[in-house]
Motif scaffolding. Structure first.
Motif, PDB file in Angstrom:
ATOM      1  N   GLU A   1       7.437   5.162  -1.406  1.00 38.18           N
ATOM      2  CA  GLU A   1       6.206   4.528  -2.107  1.00 38.18           C
ATOM      3  C   GLU A   1       6.291   3.006  -2.408  1.00 38.18           C
ATOM      4  O   GLU A   1       5.054   2.575  -2.560  1.00 38.18           O
ATOM      5  N   ASN A   2       7.428   2.313  -2.121  1.00 42.15           N
ATOM      6  CA  ASN A   2       7.119   1.226  -2.480  1.00 42.15           C
ATOM      7  C   ASN A   2       6.289  -0.198  -1.062  1.00 42.15           C
ATOM      8  O   ASN A   2       5.930  -0.953  -1.531  1.00 42.15           O
TER       9      ASN A   2
ATOM     10  N   ILE B   1      -2.946  -6.599 -12.267  1.00 41.67           N
ATOM     11  CA  ILE B   1      -3.197  -5.161 -12.012  1.00 41.67           C
ATOM     12  C   ILE B   1      -1.355  -4.124 -11.413  1.00 41.67           C
ATOM     13  O   ILE B   1      -1.142  -3.705 -11.615  1.00 41.67           O
ATOM     14  N   LEU B   2      -1.892  -5.271  -9.897  1.00 45.64           N
ATOM     15  CA  LEU B   2      -0.748  -4.613  -8.700  1.00 45.64           C
ATOM     16  C   LEU B   2       0.823  -4.836  -9.554  1.00 45.64           C
ATOM     17  O   LEU B   2       1.730  -4.420  -9.686  1.00 45.64           O
ATOM     18  N   ASN B   3       1.073  -6.342 -10.580  1.00 41.33           N
ATOM     19  CA  ASN B   3       2.022  -6.295 -10.978  1.00 41.33           C
ATOM     20  C   ASN B   3       1.802  -4.976 -11.956  1.00 41.33           C
ATOM     21  O   ASN B   3       3.861  -4.778 -12.309  1.00 41.33           O
ATOM     22  N   GLU B   4       1.391  -5.010 -12.741  1.00 42.99           N
ATOM     23  CA  GLU B   4       2.280  -3.686 -13.762  1.00 42.99           C
ATOM     24  C   GLU B   4       2.227  -2.355 -12.637  1.00 42.99           C
ATOM     25  O   GLU B   4       3.649  -2.356 -12.982  1.00 42.99           O
ATOM     26  N   ARG B   5       1.532  -2.323 -11.519  1.00 42.84           N
ATOM     27  CA  ARG B   5       2.015  -0.678 -10.287  1.00 42.84           C
ATOM     28  C   ARG B   5       3.759  -1.280 -10.499  1.00 42.84           C
ATOM     29  O   ARG B   5       4.630  -0.468  -9.962  1.00 42.84           O
ATOM     30  N   ALA B   6       3.748  -2.505  -9.980  1.00 45.57           N
ATOM     31  CA  ALA B   6       4.974  -2.865  -9.284  1.00 45.57           C
ATOM     32  C   ALA B   6       6.063  -2.756 -10.071  1.00 45.57           C
ATOM     33  O   ALA B   6       7.020  -2.471 -10.068  1.00 45.57           O
TER      34      ALA B   6
ATOM     35  N   GLU C   1       0.175  -3.726   0.254  1.00 43.68           N
ATOM     36  CA  GLU C   1      -1.501  -4.881  -1.088  1.00 43.68           C
ATOM     37  C   GLU C   1      -0.650  -6.361  -1.661  1.00 43.68           C
ATOM     38  O   GLU C   1      -2.006  -6.536  -1.990  1.00 43.68           O
TER      39      GLU C   1
ATOM     40  N   LEU D   1       2.668  -0.347  -1.899  1.00 41.55           N
ATOM     41  CA  LEU D   1       1.708  -1.560  -2.403  1.00 41.55           C
ATOM     42  C   LEU D   1       2.562  -3.104  -2.273  1.00 41.55           C
ATOM     43  O   LEU D   1       2.159  -3.113  -3.019  1.00 41.55           O
TER      44      LEU D   1
ATOM     45  N   ALA E   1       6.370  -0.536 -12.884  1.00 38.09           N
ATOM     46  CA  ALA E   1       6.352   0.555 -13.393  1.00 38.09           C
ATOM     47  C   ALA E   1       7.327   1.335 -11.843  1.00 38.09           C
ATOM     48  O   ALA E   1       8.163   3.172 -12.228  1.00 38.09           O
ATOM     49  N   VAL E   2       7.090   0.809 -10.876  1.00 37.35           N
ATOM     50  CA  VAL E   2       8.047   1.841  -9.666  1.00 37.35           C
ATOM     51  C   VAL E   2       9.775   0.756  -9.117  1.00 37.35           C
ATOM     52  O   VAL E   2      10.103   0.643  -8.086  1.00 37.35           O
TER      53      VAL E   2
END
Length: 338
Positions: free
Chosen positions: A283-284, A316-321, A290, A287, A323-324
């Motif tokens: 999954e990572n 935005i990408l930092n928040e997604r990162a 991106e 991301l 989370a995982v």
């Protein structure tokens, strides 16, 4: 390019005294060195800690941060909120100053000036305060921060104690840094501990208590009871086992059920193996691609590394990162240092 190591609880005086022992040929004691002050934005402190990783320099560069506490209001009275800034003192070779500060001055517009270093007033009652003569040093300050003319400290710069961020200049220095310090993003180096071998202790001899006449009589009675019940137990064990055959109608049915079960397991086995052979998607990886693509795009757009983290797309990408549990900082350093 250098490599940054963190040495906890150090002063500039200690670093100078231990430099030859720590870094050997990397350290040249006859090189002219000077102390300067760096005032940056608080949120950009991490970039300043690792500044040496992207700069070519010939000698170790030492930096220690100081955070105003009791004396913070003396700085705030001059128009600068201490919570918005980080204050670093650098011990650097004169020959490395140009390469170390060129990018900050030419590309980001940092201001070059002098600042007065004053001892904090005795009336503040700071513990372990030491007096020293006021003096001026060279200062480089971020253009977005308000200018201050005086900076107050409870002790001289040489006695400033804290985490020392030391940038060492070559591969040999990197090996020494891994042995002597905590490499940023990896963790503290731990010394192997010798296994502890416990010596066997001599046990005390057990005391033997002679049996009393009453205990002897009880043991004789119990032996007699066991001997009397022995033949009955033997007789029960020696009884013949009679096997009763199953009716003819039940045996074929059991064999049929067994064959059905085997065929069912053989039917399921290929599908189960296929499921096990399929690798789980990472999954990572998507991301991370991106993030790398966005950083490359921002570099092409001419956005400075210090401003990339403020970009809404990066946030935005930092928040997604987060989370995982994907580490964004190593990717960022790798991309901006290319």
């Amino acid at each position: 390019m250098g490599v940054t190591a963190m040495l906890p609880g150090m002063t500039f005086r200690q670093l100078h005294d231990e430099a030859t022992e720590r870094w050997g040929d990397i350290w040249e004691s006859d090189i002219t060195r000077m102390q300067i002050m760096i005032i940056c934005k608080r949120k950009e402190r991490k970039l300043l800690e690792l500044h040496g990783d992207m700069i070519d320099h010939g000698q170790p560069v030492m930096g220690i941060f100081h955070r105003p506490r009791t004396e913070a209001h003396l700085i705030e009275e001059q128009g600068l909120n201490p919570k918005d800034a980080s204050f670093q003192f650098l011990d650097i070779a004169s020959s490395d100053m140009g390469s170390w500060l060129q990018y900050l001055v030419n590309n980001e517009g940092w201001r070059r000036r002098t600042i007065e270093i004053f001892p904090t007033p005795i009336s503040l009652g700071i513990p372990n305060q030491r007096s020293f003569e006021p003096h001026s040093i060279l200062c480089f300050q971020h253009p977005d921060l308000d200018v201050i003319e005086r900076y107050y400290m409870p002790f001289p710069i040489d006695a400033l104690s804290g985490k020392a961020f030391v940038s060492l200049p070559n591969k040999k220095a990197a090996e020494l840094a891994k042995q002597q310090a905590e490499i940023l993003g990896v963790g503290k180096a731990t010394k192997p501990q010798a296994p502890v071998v416990e010596k066997p202790t001599e046990s005390e001899p057990a005391s033997v208590v002679p049996p009393s006449p009453a205990m002897a009589a009880e043991s004789i009675d119990s032996i007699t009871e066991v001997e009397s019940t022995g033949p009955e137990i033997v007789e029960q064990i020696n009884e013949p086992v009679v096997s009763i055959p199953l009716p003819p109608s039940e045996a074929p049915q059991q064999e049929e059920q067994t064959e059905q079960q085997v065929s069912f397991e053989q039917h399921l086995r290929p599908s189960m193996n296929d499921d096990e052979d399929e690798a789980e998607p990472n999954e990572n990886s998507g991301l991370e691609s991106e993030i790398r693509a966005l950083i490359s795009t921002m570099v092409e757009e001419g956005i400075e590394p210090s401003n990339m983290m403020e970009d809404g797309r990066f946030a935005i990408l930092n928040e997604r990162a987060l989370a995982v549990d994907l580490e964004v900082w190593p990717i960022f350093l790798e991309m901006v240092s290319i």
